[in-house]
Motif scaffolding. Structure first.
Motif, short mmCIF file in Angstrom:
data_model
loop_
_atom_site.label_atom_id
_atom_site.label_comp_id
_atom_site.label_asym_id
_atom_site.label_seq_id
_atom_site.Cartn_x
_atom_site.Cartn_y
_atom_site.Cartn_z
N ALA A 68 0.85 -1.19 0.00
CA ALA A 68 0.00 0.00 0.00
C ALA A 68 0.90 1.25 0.00
O ALA A 68 1.91 1.29 0.72
N PHE A 69 0.52 2.22 -0.83
CA PHE A 69 1.30 3.45 -0.97
C PHE A 69 0.42 4.63 -0.59
O PHE A 69 -0.81 4.61 -0.75
N ILE A 70 1.08 5.68 -0.09
CA ILE A 70 0.36 6.90 0.28
C ILE A 70 1.03 8.09 -0.38
O ILE A 70 2.26 8.13 -0.53
N MET A 71 0.17 9.02 -0.83
CA MET A 71 0.69 10.26 -1.42
C MET A 71 -0.04 11.44 -0.76
O MET A 71 -1.27 11.49 -0.75
N LEU A 72 0.75 12.35 -0.17
CA LEU A 72 0.17 13.54 0.45
C LEU A 72 0.15 14.65 -0.59
O LEU A 72 1.22 15.06 -1.09
N PRO A 73 -1.03 15.12 -0.95
CA PRO A 73 -1.09 16.22 -1.92
C PRO A 73 -0.33 17.44 -1.39
O PRO A 73 -0.32 17.71 -0.19
N THR A 74 0.30 18.16 -2.28
CA THR A 74 1.07 19.34 -1.89
C THR A 74 0.12 20.46 -1.43
O THR A 74 -0.89 20.73 -2.08
N VAL A 75 0.44 21.04 -0.29
CA VAL A 75 -0.36 22.15 0.24
C VAL A 75 0.57 23.33 0.56
O VAL A 75 1.79 23.18 0.60
N GLU A 76 -0.07 24.47 0.78
CA GLU A 76 0.71 25.66 1.12
C GLU A 76 1.41 25.44 2.46
O GLU A 76 1.01 24.60 3.26
N GLU A 77 2.42 26.25 2.69
CA GLU A 77 3.29 26.06 3.84
C GLU A 77 2.54 26.21 5.16
O GLU A 77 2.86 25.56 6.15
N GLU A 78 1.48 27.06 5.14
CA GLU A 78 0.78 27.26 6.40
C GLU A 78 -0.14 26.09 6.76
O GLU A 78 -0.65 26.03 7.89
N TYR A 79 -0.32 25.21 5.81
CA TYR A 79 -1.15 24.05 6.09
C TYR A 79 -0.24 22.86 6.38
O TYR A 79 0.88 22.77 5.90
N HIS A 80 -0.78 21.94 7.12
CA HIS A 80 0.01 20.74 7.42
C HIS A 80 -0.94 19.54 7.65
O HIS A 80 -2.12 19.71 7.90
N TYR A 81 -0.32 18.34 7.53
CA TYR A 81 -1.06 17.10 7.80
C TYR A 81 -0.69 16.61 9.19
O TYR A 81 0.40 16.89 9.70
N THR A 82 -1.62 15.87 9.79
CA THR A 82 -1.34 15.22 11.07
C THR A 82 -1.31 13.71 10.87
O THR A 82 -1.91 13.17 9.92
N ARG A 109 4.52 12.82 -3.79
CA ARG A 109 5.09 11.57 -4.30
C ARG A 109 4.65 10.41 -3.41
O ARG A 109 4.41 10.58 -2.22
N GLU A 110 4.57 9.21 -4.06
CA GLU A 110 4.11 8.03 -3.34
C GLU A 110 5.21 7.47 -2.46
O GLU A 110 6.38 7.44 -2.83
N VAL A 111 4.77 7.01 -1.30
CA VAL A 111 5.68 6.36 -0.37
C VAL A 111 5.02 5.04 0.08
O VAL A 111 3.84 5.01 0.42
N LEU A 112 5.82 3.95 0.02
CA LEU A 112 5.34 2.66 0.49
C LEU A 112 5.23 2.70 2.02
O LEU A 112 6.21 2.96 2.71
N PHE A 113 4.03 2.41 2.54
CA PHE A 113 3.86 2.51 3.99
C PHE A 113 3.32 1.22 4.62
O PHE A 113 3.28 1.10 5.85
#
Length: 462
Positions: free
Chosen positions: A21-35, A68-72
């Motif tokens: 399974a791979f995950i890709m975090l869409p690119t967001v502006e610098e003030e936004y972040h994922y948890t 980019r995709e990362v195997l997780f």
């Protein structure tokens, strides 16, 4: 979408075999972040529950690895089991024909038709099956492993099995044979020295192996094969299977060979030979040879000189005759003795079949009389005598029919038989094919003798 219209939903992709399974975090502006919790919720919504590397997810969030995709997550592949198998500690793929060396000579020591084991020798070990281990994919589904299958124990005779059923050992000294999961160890007579008149004649129910020589006057009879390492001199040999003479026979006009199987010999001199199978040798000098199959003399300068050699299915020889013009006779095709025997057997089979029919008719007649006759005891005795006669004649008839079929098989093998001379044929050689005959008047090279229009013709093999 958040309030700014920027997509923040992590993208999960699962491989076709569901093992990655791979995950890709869409690119967001610098003030936004994922948890991490946000990413794990996305993972859970996509059904990925096994093999998750939380450290990889934390690292992505902390380092803002986006776009980019990362195997997780990785599944655990199934580990197939292994079937049980036997390790055999003897040669079961025997070499029944001699090998030809690079110089053209034939190595009769390469013929290996008997494998011998000693009492207590380990002949086989059983390796038990491996069960295997089930796998699981990233969606938590079990992947069934192929289970190893066991094998039934070896059957046969002449060996012992350990208590755990894993080790098999020879119970006697003897010849070992294997046919799939069946092993048979049979008695074998092995003599390390010479055999002569002082040793006494040998008559053995199994195979005989003699590592020495066989001297004049000795007689050896075996129900199975005979293998002789040394030179044979003026002796009588009878084999119920193959006969292997690694160093040949000096017959001195006293030797006789009778073989139900095939004959392999380094050479033969002044010997009478009868073989049901084929003959392979380097040379025959003044021998009378009858083979109900093919005769092959193809090692180096192999030759037939003098005597009479008959090969039902054909003869292949390097040299035929010699430069001293010694009369040499070779015959192929149907031997007249076989034709006579077939005619006799066909007549005998008809006679016995007629007799058997009469016996059956007599039995039937007595059975019809027994219901009304007063003297039932006398009729019962007559019926019993006829039944015994029926059993005896049926056995005889079966045996005669089998022999008749064997002889007819020889006739079938003789169809199209030829004599091939791969090097030289000398004058005074008589070639007979069926009832046709030709006597050579001069020397020829590479010639094949064939029958054509009831005459023997010579064709060049160059």
């Amino acid at each position: 979408m958040d309030d700014t219209g920027i997509k923040r939903e992590p993208v999960i992709r699962i491989s076709n075999d569901r093992m990655e399974a791979f995950i890709m975090l869409p690119t967001v502006e610098e003030e936004y972040h994922y948890t991490v919790d946000e990413v794990l919720e996305a993972v859970n919504r996509n059904g990925v529950i096994y093999g998750i590397n939380c450290e990889t997810i934390s690292d992505m969030v902390e380092k803002r690895l986006m776009g980019r995709e990362v195997l997780f997550a990785k599944g655990k592949p199934a580990v197939d089991g292994a079937d049980g198998y036997f390790d055999f500690y003897f040669d079961s793929d025997l070499n029944h024909r001699p090998t030809v060396k690079s110089d053209g000579s034939v190595d009769y020591w390469s013929v290996h038709s008997v494998e011998v084991v000693k009492k207590g020798q380990t002949i086989a070990n059983y390796c038990e099956p491996v069960a295997g281990e089930d796998g699981i994919d990233v969606l938590g589904r079990v992947i069934a492993a192929k289970k190893g299958k066991g094998l039934p124990p070896l059957v046969g005779r002449g060996f012992d099995k350990s208590v755990d059923g894993l080790t098999y050992t020879a119970a006697i000294d003897g010849k070992i044979e294997r046919h799939k999961n069946r092993i048979i160890i049979l008695p074998i007579l092995e003599i390390n020295g010479d055999v002569d008149v002082g040793t006494g004649n040998i008559d053995f129910v199994g195979d005989v192996v003699i590592h020495g020589s066989v001297k004049t006057g000795a007689r050896i009879r075996a129900a199975k094969s005979i293998t002789i390492d040394g030179v044979c001199e003026g002796c009588v040999l009878e084999a119920g299977n193959d006969l292997i003479l690694r160093n040949g026979m000096i017959g001195m006009g006293k030797a006789r060979i009778i073989v139900k199987g095939n004959l392999f010999a380094k050479f033969m001199e002044y010997t009478d030979v009868e073989v049901d199978g084929f003959v392979e040798a380097d040379s025959a000098i003044n021998c009378n040879v009858v083979s109900n199959d093919k005769v092959i003399f193809n090692g180096g300068h192999a030759s037939i000189v003098g005597g009479k050699v008959y090969g039902c299915a054909g003869i292949e020889v390097q040299n035929l005759g010699n430069d001293a013009f010694i009369k040499t006779e070779v015959h192929v095709g149907v031997h007249k003795k076989i034709k006579i025997k077939i005619a006799e057997l066909e007549k005998l089979v008809d006679q016995k079949q007629m007799l058997l029919n009469n016996i059956n008719a007599g039995i039937k007649q007595i059975e019809q009389m027994m219901g009304s006759a007063a003297d039932g005891m006398n009729l019962e005795e007559k019926k019993l005598a006829l039944v015994r006669a029926k059993i005896e004649k049926t056995a005889e008839l079966t045996e005669d029919k089998e022999e008749l079929e064997r002889l007819k098989g020889i006739v079938e093998r003789s169809t199209g038989a030829t004599v091939q001379v791969l090097e030289h044929v000398y004058p005074n050689v008589e070639v007979c094919i069926n009832n046709s005959k030709l006597v050579t008047k001069e020397e020829f090279d590479k010639i094949e003798f064939k029958e054509k229009d009831k005459a023997v013709v010579m064709l060049s093999m160059k």
